[in-house]
Design an enzyme around this catalytic site. Structure first.
Site, PDB file in Angstrom:
ATOM      1  N   GLU A 243     -11.248   0.245  -3.062  1.00 29.61           N
ATOM      2  CA  GLU A 243     -10.548  -0.982  -2.697  1.00 29.61           C
ATOM      3  C   GLU A 243      -9.066  -0.717  -2.864  1.00 29.61           C
ATOM      4  OE1 GLU A 243     -12.507  -1.237  -5.669  1.00 29.61           O
ATOM      5  OE2 GLU A 243     -14.365  -1.840  -4.702  1.00 29.61           O
TER       6      GLU A 243
ATOM      7  N   ASN B 223      -0.583  -2.793   0.331  1.00 31.05           N
ATOM      8  CA  ASN B 223      -0.223  -1.430  -0.051  1.00 31.05           C
ATOM      9  C   ASN B 223      -0.318  -0.496   1.160  1.00 31.05           C
ATOM     10  OD1 ASN B 223       0.218   1.038  -1.274  1.00 31.05           O
ATOM     11  ND2 ASN B 223      -1.076   0.598  -3.039  1.00 31.05           N
TER      12      ASN B 223
ATOM     13  N   TYR C 152      -5.156   6.916   2.588  1.00 32.29           N
ATOM     14  CA  TYR C 152      -6.615   6.959   2.665  1.00 32.29           C
ATOM     15  C   TYR C 152      -7.100   7.110   4.102  1.00 32.29           C
ATOM     16  CZ  TYR C 152      -6.198   5.284  -2.141  1.00 32.29           C
ATOM     17  OH  TYR C 152      -5.864   5.146  -3.467  1.00 32.29           O
TER      18      TYR C 152
END
Length: 152
Positions: free
Chosen positions: A104, A109, A116
């Site tokens: 998560e 962000n 990611y």
């Protein structure tokens, strides 16, 4: 040169400095301590010249894992340390038989979402009001570890 290695109890003092500077609700030292004692976790540190400059961790079960945290010292961000940590985590998880990793991340962000995404994690959903201080949604992401590590 940054070296990635398994986190030890001796790293906690330096890890806590990074944890406190990057999170509005940081883990406690006891929280890290209890996770490091478990057999089903993998925590890594990035070390440069004897200084811990970043860390990450995951809880691993037979075929999947949950990334608990990824953090880099503010003065070292933007140097690829987070990327190296996550790459190493994915590789070690895959070697341990983990098929999928989940995580998560705060919706705001953007840097972490890019990181990611660039490492093969895909958005799978939103968890409303997951974070506190400030309250914010979490973006849920998943990566198949069996996929080619060319993503990483």
């Amino acid at each position: 040169m940054v070296q990635i290695r398994e986190m030890t109890l001796d790293d906690l003092e330096q890890v806590m400095v990074i944890e406190r500077e990057n999170f509005s609700v940081p883990w406690t030292e006891n929280g890290f301590f209890s996770f490091l004692l478990r057999q089903d976790t993998l925590f890594l540190t990035a070390e440069e010249d004897g200084r811990v400059v970043g860390y990450c961790g995951a809880v691993l079960v037979p075929d999947e894992g949950d990334v608990t945290n990824v953090s880099v010292s503010r003065d070292c961000q933007g140097q690829g340390i987070g990327r190296a940590l996550v790459q190493e985590l994915v590789g070690r998880a895959a070697a341990a038989g983990v098929a999928r990793l989940y995580l998560e991340v705060r919706r705001s962000n953007a840097r972490a979402l890019r990181l990611y995404g660039g490492l093969g994690f895909e958005q799978t959903g939103i968890r409303k009001n997951y974070y506190e201080e400030p309250v914010e949604d979490a973006v849920l992401m998943c990566r198949n570890c069996a996929d080619s590590l060319s993503h990483v």
